[in-house]
Write a protein that holds these residues in place. Structure first.
Motif, PDB file in Angstrom:
ATOM      1  N   MET A   1      33.897  25.360  58.030  1.00 46.12           N
ATOM      2  CA  MET A   1      34.471  24.897  59.297  1.00 46.12           C
ATOM      3  C   MET A   1      34.114  23.440  59.537  1.00 46.12           C
ATOM      4  SD  MET A   1      34.290  27.916  62.137  1.00 46.12           S
ATOM      5  CE  MET A   1      32.513  28.166  62.011  1.00 46.12           C
ATOM      6  N   ILE A   2      34.969  22.776  60.295  1.00 47.43           N
ATOM      7  CA  ILE A   2      34.720  21.375  60.607  1.00 47.43           C
ATOM      8  C   ILE A   2      34.459  21.222  62.104  1.00 47.43           C
ATOM      9  CG2 ILE A   2      36.154  20.593  58.691  1.00 47.43           C
ATOM     10  CD1 ILE A   2      38.332  19.938  60.720  1.00 47.43           C
ATOM     11  N   SER A   3      33.944  20.061  62.479  1.00 47.09           N
ATOM     12  CA  SER A   3      33.628  19.812  63.880  1.00 47.09           C
ATOM     13  C   SER A   3      34.890  19.420  64.654  1.00 47.09           C
ATOM     14  CB  SER A   3      32.597  18.685  63.981  1.00 47.09           C
ATOM     15  OG  SER A   3      33.189  17.441  63.622  1.00 47.09           O
ATOM     16  N   VAL A   4      34.765  19.419  65.977  1.00 48.60           N
ATOM     17  CA  VAL A   4      35.863  18.998  66.845  1.00 48.60           C
ATOM     18  C   VAL A   4      36.251  17.556  66.544  1.00 48.60           C
ATOM     19  CG1 VAL A   4      36.424  18.444  69.248  1.00 48.60           C
ATOM     20  CG2 VAL A   4      35.375  20.635  68.686  1.00 48.60           C
ATOM     21  N   GLN A   5      35.270  16.692  66.372  1.00 54.64           N
ATOM     22  CA  GLN A   5      35.542  15.281  66.110  1.00 54.64           C
ATOM     23  C   GLN A   5      36.235  15.089  64.761  1.00 54.64           C
ATOM     24  OE1 GLN A   5      32.565  16.481  67.284  1.00 54.64           O
ATOM     25  NE2 GLN A   5      33.098  15.840  69.371  1.00 54.64           N
ATOM     26  N   GLU A   6      35.812  15.860  63.762  1.00 56.07           N
ATOM     27  CA  GLU A   6      36.474  15.776  62.447  1.00 56.07           C
ATOM     28  C   GLU A   6      37.912  16.264  62.542  1.00 56.07           C
ATOM     29  OE1 GLU A   6      32.955  16.480  59.181  1.00 56.07           O
ATOM     30  OE2 GLU A   6      33.513  18.169  60.449  1.00 56.07           O
ATOM     31  N   ALA A   7      38.138  17.351  63.270  1.00 49.16           N
ATOM     32  CA  ALA A   7      39.494  17.870  63.433  1.00 49.16           C
ATOM     33  C   ALA A   7      40.387  16.849  64.127  1.00 49.16           C
ATOM     34  CB  ALA A   7      39.464  19.179  64.226  1.00 49.16           C
ATOM     35  N   GLU A   8      39.861  16.240  65.180  1.00 46.02           N
ATOM     36  CA  GLU A   8      40.630  15.230  65.914  1.00 46.02           C
ATOM     37  C   GLU A   8      41.031  14.078  64.994  1.00 46.02           C
ATOM     38  OE1 GLU A   8      40.022  13.011  70.157  1.00 46.02           O
ATOM     39  OE2 GLU A   8      38.343  12.901  68.750  1.00 46.02           O
ATOM     40  N   LYS A   9      40.094  13.567  64.207  1.00 48.33           N
ATOM     41  CA  LYS A   9      40.378  12.432  63.318  1.00 48.33           C
ATOM     42  C   LYS A   9      41.381  12.813  62.230  1.00 48.33           C
ATOM     43  CE  LYS A   9      38.133   8.794  60.625  1.00 48.33           C
ATOM     44  NZ  LYS A   9      39.171   8.802  59.573  1.00 48.33           N
ATOM     45  N   LEU A  10      41.212  13.983  61.651  1.00 47.65           N
ATOM     46  CA  LEU A  10      42.129  14.409  60.585  1.00 47.65           C
ATOM     47  C   LEU A  10      43.554  14.554  61.110  1.00 47.65           C
ATOM     48  CD1 LEU A  10      39.895  17.007  58.735  1.00 47.65           C
ATOM     49  CD2 LEU A  10      40.802  14.879  57.782  1.00 47.65           C
ATOM     50  N   ALA A 269      47.273  22.844  53.859  1.00 51.76           N
ATOM     51  CA  ALA A 269      46.288  22.932  54.931  1.00 51.76           C
ATOM     52  C   ALA A 269      45.375  21.711  54.897  1.00 51.76           C
ATOM     53  CB  ALA A 269      45.468  24.202  54.805  1.00 51.76           C
ATOM     54  N   VAL A 270      45.303  20.983  56.006  1.00 52.56           N
ATOM     55  CA  VAL A 270      44.326  19.907  56.155  1.00 52.56           C
ATOM     56  C   VAL A 270      42.991  20.514  56.593  1.00 52.56           C
ATOM     57  CG1 VAL A 270      43.753  17.795  57.427  1.00 52.56           C
ATOM     58  CG2 VAL A 270      46.109  18.197  56.658  1.00 52.56           C
ATOM     59  N   PHE A 271      43.059  21.503  57.487  1.00 54.67           N
ATOM     60  CA  PHE A 271      41.866  22.281  57.832  1.00 54.67           C
ATOM     61  C   PHE A 271      42.304  23.610  58.422  1.00 54.67           C
ATOM     62  CE2 PHE A 271      42.473  19.641  61.705  1.00 54.67           C
ATOM     63  CZ  PHE A 271      42.591  20.641  62.658  1.00 54.67           C
ATOM     64  N   HIS A 272      41.414  24.573  58.353  1.00 57.14           N
ATOM     65  CA  HIS A 272      41.580  25.875  59.000  1.00 57.14           C
ATOM     66  C   HIS A 272      40.198  26.317  59.465  1.00 57.14           C
ATOM     67  CE1 HIS A 272      43.024  30.353  58.761  1.00 57.14           C
ATOM     68  NE2 HIS A 272      42.966  29.894  60.008  1.00 57.14           N
ATOM     69  N   MET A 273      40.056  26.491  60.741  1.00 53.48           N
ATOM     70  CA  MET A 273      38.818  26.853  61.416  1.00 53.48           C
ATOM     71  C   MET A 273      38.069  25.599  61.881  1.00 53.48           C
ATOM     72  SD  MET A 273      38.646  30.187  61.474  1.00 53.48           S
ATOM     73  CE  MET A 273      39.415  31.582  60.658  1.00 53.48           C
ATOM     74  N   VAL A 274      37.772  25.576  63.177  1.00 55.94           N
ATOM     75  CA  VAL A 274      37.048  24.470  63.807  1.00 55.94           C
ATOM     76  C   VAL A 274      35.877  25.063  64.581  1.00 55.94           C
ATOM     77  CG1 VAL A 274      37.195  22.516  65.395  1.00 55.94           C
ATOM     78  CG2 VAL A 274      39.187  23.141  64.005  1.00 55.94           C
ATOM     79  N   CYS A 275      34.756  24.368  64.562  1.00 55.17           N
ATOM     80  CA  CYS A 275      33.555  24.843  65.259  1.00 55.17           C
ATOM     81  C   CYS A 275      33.726  24.644  66.762  1.00 55.17           C
ATOM     82  CB  CYS A 275      32.320  24.097  64.766  1.00 55.17           C
ATOM     83  SG  CYS A 275      31.943  24.349  63.034  1.00 55.17           S
ATOM     84  N   GLN A 276      34.490  25.515  67.398  1.00 53.36           N
ATOM     85  CA  GLN A 276      34.781  25.376  68.821  1.00 53.36           C
ATOM     86  C   GLN A 276      35.066  26.744  69.418  1.00 53.36           C
ATOM     87  OE1 GLN A 276      38.225  22.810  68.719  1.00 53.36           O
ATOM     88  NE2 GLN A 276      39.606  24.433  68.080  1.00 53.36           N
ATOM     89  N   ARG A 277      34.901  26.826  70.719  1.00 53.09           N
ATOM     90  CA  ARG A 277      35.223  28.042  71.474  1.00 53.09           C
ATOM     91  C   ARG A 277      35.763  27.640  72.842  1.00 53.09           C
ATOM     92  NH1 ARG A 277      30.539  32.190  71.723  1.00 53.09           N
ATOM     93  NH2 ARG A 277      31.258  32.517  69.569  1.00 53.09           N
ATOM     94  N   PRO A 278      36.988  28.098  73.166  1.00 52.45           N
ATOM     95  CA  PRO A 278      37.890  28.919  72.357  1.00 52.45           C
ATOM     96  C   PRO A 278      38.667  28.079  71.340  1.00 52.45           C
ATOM     97  CG  PRO A 278      38.910  28.427  74.456  1.00 52.45           C
ATOM     98  CD  PRO A 278      37.540  27.823  74.519  1.00 52.45           C
ATOM     99  N   GLY A 279      39.361  28.788  70.435  1.00 54.96           N
ATOM    100  CA  GLY A 279      40.247  28.119  69.492  1.00 54.96           C
ATOM    101  C   GLY A 279      39.694  27.951  68.100  1.00 54.96           C
TER     102      GLY A 279
END
Length: 402
Positions: A1-10, A269-279
């Motif tokens: 899983m990646i972080s919220v900040q990583e998901a946002e940047k990607l 897929a660039v990513f699947h699963m983010v370290c966040q709740r919810p979502g």
């Protein structure tokens, strides 16, 4: 899983820029400006009268003259009159008119007594040179930058664009969007709602948000929990739209066919699963030709949060928008978070006497408890690893934009 900040940047790094297009000025509200706008002329373009009254030569009053002969009327939108007698003359002026030639001072109508063509100044006033005159070019000079590319066009920007002489404006074209609802449990209006069925609230949430924000082409389609049906729908949606958003079927359950269907249509897929709740099961990727595809978990609170945390910023970014400044609020109560996850909490806002906005978290049972969101103004973001966010802490706040 990646972080919220990583998901946002990607996401932002992989969003294709939408092409720019000229639009009539009256249709530009809410669009993203894609060109710098210089001043067409000085602003204001002439020495502009700021008050109804009379125009005089200040030196005449300075010599002790207090009574003036009205020589004419200078209305707005007309060429400048010329003061014929600097020693005794004045010209009646209207707000917005050009300053008459030979005059350098405006005396407001409230400070004058007029009888016939004679205007007498009140004895206690002390006029100054160029008072109530908006000097030519005082605001901006010709060629000065008025608006920078990347700004969202609102009513102030419309006024500026009009002043700059822009009947048409280069703006980012809003993307066409396909919203795909996945699930056997979804029943639209017009069909009987059996006890084991639910309405497609996520789809209506997304469509209403996009429509309100000016995305003209938004289409909704419902597919059942069948791999072939989802795959076929994805192929069509990707072919005919700029952005595809899938709701539901993206996790790891027996009937969560969306990841497999995306793989079948060759969406990377660039990513699947983010370290966040919810979502947490959030999926983002690109079609073969680079079109963005978002797959959201079906829980409605997660959909609301992901829409405002990721989707809307990404769509505006693709249209050429600059990064909006972050907003913050002060927590009124302590928040406890689980390990390793960024948490999003819906909140109601109040304002303190010092101007700071306060955020009061609204309890909700789980990410399916969308009824708890009624009356909230947005959500706060508590970073991973904090464990406990104390009352009076300053946290990031995300407003519901629509």
């Amino acid at each position: 899983m990646i972080s919220v900040q990583e998901a946002e940047k990607l996401i932002l790094d992989n969003m294709l820029p939408m092409p720019a297009a000229l639009r009539p000025l009256v249709e530009c509200g809410g669009c993203i400006l894609r060109e710098d706008i210089p001043a067409e002329s000085d602003i204001p373009p002439f020495d502009r009268v700021m008050m109804d009254g009379i125009a005089i030569l200040h030196a005449t009053w300075k010599k002790g003259v207090n009574e003036f002969v009205v020589e004419g009327v200078q209305a707005a939108g007309h060429p400048p009159l010329k003061l014929r007698s600097a020693d005794t003359g004045c010209i009646q002026v209207m707000t917005g008119a050009v300053l008459p030639e030979g005059a350098d001072c405006i005396v407001p109508i409230e400070q004058i007594k007029t009888i016939g063509n004679r205007a007498t100044l009140d004895a206690d006033i002390r006029p100054t040179p160029m008072q109530f005159v908006h000097r030519k070019g005082a605001d901006r000079k010709r060629g000065d930058l008025l608006l920078k590319a990347g700004v969202q066009i609102g009513s102030p920007e419309i006024a500026i664009l009009c002043t700059a002489g822009r009947a048409t404006v280069l703006t980012g074209r809003p993307p066409s969007i396909a919203v795909l609802s996945i699930g056997d449990e979804l029943v639209d209006f017009g069909e009987a709602l059996q006890p084991w069925k639910i309405r497609p609230s996520n789809a209506y949430t997304l469509m209403a948000a996009f429509t309100r924000l000016g995305f003209a082409t938004v289409r909704h389609f419902h597919f059942h929990d069948q791999l072939e049906e989802i795959e076929k729908g994805l192929r069509w949606a990707i072919a005919d739209h700029d952005v595809v958003i899938v709701c539901g079927g993206v996790s790891m359950g027996l009937y969560d066919f969306v990841p497999a269907a995306l793989q079948a249509v060759e969406a990377r897929a660039v990513f699947h699963m983010v370290c966040q709740r919810p979502g947490k099961p959030f999926w983002f990727g690109l079609s073969r030709n680079g079109k963005p595809v978002f797959a959201l978990p079906g829980n409605p609170v997660a959909t609301q949060v992901l829409l405002h945390r990721y989707l809307l910023p990404a769509l505006y970014h693709s249209m050429g928008a600059g990064d909006p400044p972050p907003q913050y609020a002060i927590l009124t109560t302590e928040l406890t978070t689980g390990p390793g996850l960024t948490h999003f909490f819906p909140v109601r806002l109040t304002c303190r006497n010092d101007g700071w906005q306060q955020a009061t978290p609204v309890p909700y049972n789980n990410s399916g408890d969308f009824a708890a969101l009624g009356g909230t103004e947005g959500f706060v973001e508590v970073p991973a690893g904090t464990g406990c966010q104390k009352a009076s802490s300053i946290v990031r706040f995300h407003p519901w934009r629509c």
